[in-house]
Design a protein around this motif. Structure first.
Motif, short mmCIF file in Angstrom:
data_model
loop_
_atom_site.label_atom_id
_atom_site.label_comp_id
_atom_site.label_asym_id
_atom_site.label_seq_id
_atom_site.Cartn_x
_atom_site.Cartn_y
_atom_site.Cartn_z
N PRO A 23 7.79 5.23 4.33
CA PRO A 23 6.49 5.37 5.00
C PRO A 23 5.31 5.59 4.07
O PRO A 23 4.17 5.31 4.45
CB PRO A 23 6.70 6.58 5.91
N SER A 24 5.55 6.09 2.85
CA SER A 24 4.43 6.41 1.97
C SER A 24 4.29 5.39 0.84
O SER A 24 3.34 4.61 0.82
CB SER A 24 4.60 7.81 1.38
N PHE A 25 5.22 5.39 -0.10
CA PHE A 25 5.09 4.53 -1.27
C PHE A 25 6.35 3.70 -1.48
O PHE A 25 7.47 4.19 -1.28
CB PHE A 25 4.81 5.35 -2.53
N ASN A 26 6.16 2.44 -1.86
CA ASN A 26 7.26 1.53 -2.15
C ASN A 26 6.90 0.72 -3.39
O ASN A 26 5.78 0.19 -3.48
CB ASN A 26 7.49 0.57 -0.98
N VAL A 27 7.83 0.63 -4.32
CA VAL A 27 7.59 -0.14 -5.54
C VAL A 27 8.71 -1.16 -5.72
O VAL A 27 9.89 -0.81 -5.71
CB VAL A 27 7.49 0.78 -6.78
N LEU A 28 8.31 -2.42 -5.86
CA LEU A 28 9.24 -3.52 -6.08
C LEU A 28 9.37 -3.77 -7.58
O LEU A 28 8.36 -3.88 -8.28
CB LEU A 28 8.72 -4.80 -5.42
N ILE A 29 10.61 -3.83 -8.07
CA ILE A 29 10.83 -4.18 -9.47
C ILE A 29 11.82 -5.33 -9.54
O ILE A 29 12.57 -5.59 -8.60
CB ILE A 29 11.34 -2.98 -10.31
N GLY A 30 11.84 -6.01 -10.67
CA GLY A 30 12.75 -7.13 -10.86
C GLY A 30 12.22 -8.03 -11.96
O GLY A 30 11.04 -7.97 -12.33
N ASP A 31 13.08 -8.88 -12.47
CA ASP A 31 12.69 -9.81 -13.52
C ASP A 31 11.64 -10.78 -12.97
O ASP A 31 11.49 -10.93 -11.75
CB ASP A 31 13.92 -10.59 -14.01
N ASN A 32 10.90 -11.43 -13.87
CA ASN A 32 9.93 -12.44 -13.45
C ASN A 32 10.64 -13.53 -12.65
O ASN A 32 11.70 -14.02 -13.06
CB ASN A 32 9.23 -13.05 -14.66
N GLY A 33 10.05 -13.90 -11.52
CA GLY A 33 10.63 -14.96 -10.71
C GLY A 33 11.60 -14.49 -9.65
O GLY A 33 12.18 -15.32 -8.94
N LEU A 327 8.37 7.93 -8.92
CA LEU A 327 8.72 7.72 -7.52
C LEU A 327 9.64 8.81 -6.99
O LEU A 327 10.29 9.53 -7.74
CB LEU A 327 9.39 6.36 -7.35
N ARG A 328 9.71 8.87 -5.67
CA ARG A 328 10.63 9.77 -4.98
C ARG A 328 11.81 8.96 -4.44
O ARG A 328 11.85 7.74 -4.55
CB ARG A 328 9.90 10.50 -3.86
N GLU A 329 12.75 9.66 -3.86
CA GLU A 329 13.97 9.00 -3.38
C GLU A 329 13.64 7.94 -2.34
O GLU A 329 12.78 8.12 -1.49
CB GLU A 329 14.92 10.05 -2.79
N ASN A 330 14.32 6.78 -2.44
CA ASN A 330 14.20 5.66 -1.50
C ASN A 330 12.86 4.95 -1.56
O ASN A 330 12.50 4.24 -0.61
CB ASN A 330 14.49 6.12 -0.05
N GLU A 331 12.12 5.12 -2.64
CA GLU A 331 10.84 4.43 -2.77
C GLU A 331 10.92 3.23 -3.71
O GLU A 331 9.93 2.53 -3.89
CB GLU A 331 9.76 5.39 -3.24
N LEU A 332 12.08 2.97 -4.30
CA LEU A 332 12.26 1.86 -5.24
C LEU A 332 13.05 0.75 -4.58
O LEU A 332 14.09 0.98 -3.96
CB LEU A 332 12.99 2.33 -6.49
N ILE A 333 12.57 -0.49 -4.73
CA ILE A 333 13.28 -1.68 -4.26
C ILE A 333 13.54 -2.56 -5.47
O ILE A 333 12.62 -3.14 -6.05
CB ILE A 333 12.47 -2.45 -3.20
N ASN A 334 14.81 -2.62 -5.89
CA ASN A 334 15.19 -3.34 -7.12
C ASN A 334 15.72 -4.71 -6.74
O ASN A 334 16.82 -4.83 -6.19
CB ASN A 334 16.25 -2.53 -7.88
N LEU A 335 14.97 -5.76 -7.04
CA LEU A 335 15.39 -7.11 -6.66
C LEU A 335 16.48 -7.65 -7.57
O LEU A 335 17.18 -8.60 -7.21
CB LEU A 335 14.18 -8.06 -6.67
N ASP A 336 16.63 -7.08 -8.78
CA ASP A 336 17.71 -7.51 -9.68
C ASP A 336 19.05 -6.98 -9.20
O ASP A 336 20.06 -7.68 -9.23
CB ASP A 336 17.45 -7.01 -11.11
N ASP A 337 19.07 -5.73 -8.78
CA ASP A 337 20.31 -5.09 -8.34
C ASP A 337 19.96 -4.01 -7.32
O ASP A 337 19.61 -2.89 -7.70
CB ASP A 337 21.06 -4.49 -9.53
#
Length: 430
Positions: A23-33, A327-337
């Motif tokens: 509900p507050s903050f979300n950060v997407l990470i992952g390699d280019n593309g 970040l806090r718990e559950n705020e990271l979205i890792n597209l690589d894994d």
């Protein structure tokens, strides 16, 4: 307004994928593309469905070039075919009520459908009527800040700021889903409010709230104002004063983005006065939140935005381990894994290696190459001690090849040469 989940079908590089958001903050990470920006674009289309029933901006649709494509190699020249339907489905909270809506592009000559978002459009139409009637409803803020925001700021600087005439509250939506921050609109609003404050001879709570938001996020600067003599926004601290165009890219990035969010909140919900930035709900999308920021600012920017705009939901992308660490718990979205998670207690090295997949982050890539080359060099040196003839010459050439890329490092190169001479290989000069 808050989006809890989005489902993508045949959108950009995604065949079928679902993402859930805090509900507050979300950060997407992952390699280019890997599709970080594609998710932001999908969210802008989903959230932008409110403009099916609301004045102030056009509802964005799914473009044909955003439809997933596959390659078929039936002949000598492969073909590239679009796969339909492309669909974006959102599950969210509107006015404290769960709601599902969707937008679909069913073919190359079709328009993005509206039927799947009819309930959201109906709610937005009610907001429209309430605004026209002068009711004190709270409108949700929606805004998108892309990676080209600084370049587009420079274009806006040349056009100057004008004094705003009275207009609809819905003006706070103008250009909100263009991935460039609307610097021109923000500066015009700021200038107008400064002039009204000057004319009235008293402080305006709304302007003070926007200034507070900027000061909170603009570390090292104590004050922001519009200087009528310079015709520019100016920031000050105890040592110096600089106009906006002379600030570093990192400072301009934060000032323009935070100022833009705060000014939109104040425009959409003027009845909240000084509480507009803190009480306005909505969705803010930021591509590369760490853009041009020093690591010290990267460590603080998430908490700063969270503190100044507590009712907003943020979805951002980054390549910075400092952002991830904040970040806090559950705020990271890792597209690589997706299985990789992080906690604030993790070190930068752990995050870089275990979350972002960078091997041995404590050492430079060149250092690792030098170590690998040295190991291979010693192996060749040991093998050459008992070799003769063609094999000896081949091993010598191998040692030359291994040391050549690092010949600019005099100490490293000299050490390898000393080891080689100490081994007294046949044919090497004393």
């Amino acid at each position: 307004m808050r989006i809890e989940r989005i489902e993508l079908q045949n959108f950009r590089g995604f065949t079928s994928r679902t993402f859930e958001f805090a509900p507050s903050f979300n950060v997407l990470i992952g390699d280019n593309g890997t599709g970080k920006t594609a998710i932001l674009d999908a969210l802008s289309i989903g959230a932008g469905a409110i403009f099916l029933g609301l004045d102030g901006a056009s509802p964005p649709g799914i473009h044909r070039d955003e439809v997933r494509r596959v390659t078929h190699g039936l002949g000598e020249v492969p073909s590239l075919e679009a796969i339909y339907p492309a669909k974006i489905t959102c599950h969210g909270i509107i006015e404290d009520t769960p709601l599902e809506w969707s937008r679909t592009l069913e073919g190359p000559n079709k328009h993005t459908t509206h039927g799947g978002a009819s309930e959201l459009a109906r709610i937005a139409t009610t907001w429209n009527e309430q605004v026209r009637a002068g009711e004190e409803i709270i409108l949700p803020l929606i805004s998108y800040y892309g990676t080209g925001r600084l370049w587009l700021q420079r274009r806006a600087q040349r056009s100057g700021a004008r004094v705003l005439r009275p207009g609809s509250r819905l003006r706070g939506y103008q250009g909100c889903l263009d991935p460039a921050s609307d610097l021109k609109g923000f500066v015009s609003w700021f200038k107008t409010m400064e002039l009204i404050q000057l004319q009235k001879g008293q402080k305006l709570g709304t302007l003070d709230a926007v200034k507070h938001a900027i000061r909170k996020c603009l570390r090292g600067w104590d004050e922001v104002l519009y200087d009528l003599r310079l015709g520019s926004l100016v920031v000050r601290n105890k040592d110096k004063q600089l106009p906006f165009e002379m600030l570093s890219d990192g400072v301009r990035n934060i000032l323009a983005m935070v100022g833009n969010i705060a000014y939109r909140a104040a425009t959409l919900n003027p009845h909240l006065r000084e509480q507009a930035p803190s009480r306005t709900p909505g969705l803010v999308l930021i591509d590369e939140i760490d853009l041009h920021l020093h690591p010290l600012w990267q460590r603080e920017v998430v908490d700063d935005l969270r503190s100044v705009f507590p009712a907003l939901q943020f979805v951002a992308t980054t390549h910075s381990p400092f952002i991830i660490q904040s970040l806090r718990e559950n705020e990271l979205i890792n597209l690589d894994d997706p299985a990789r998670e992080t906690l604030p207690s993790r070190s930068i090295e752990d995050i870089t290696e275990e979350v972002m997949g960078v091997e041995v982050p404590q050492r430079s890539h060149r250092h690792q190459e030098m170590m690998a080359a040295a190991r291979a060099y010693y192996e060749a040196l040991e093998a050459a001690k008992g070799a003769r003839g063609a094999r000896l010459e081949a091993l010598k050439r191998r040692m030359d090849e291994l040391s050549a890329p690092f010949s600019d490092d005099v100490a490293y190169h000299a050490f390898l040469e000393m080891q080689r001479r100490a081994a007294k290989l046949p044919g090497d000069e004393e």
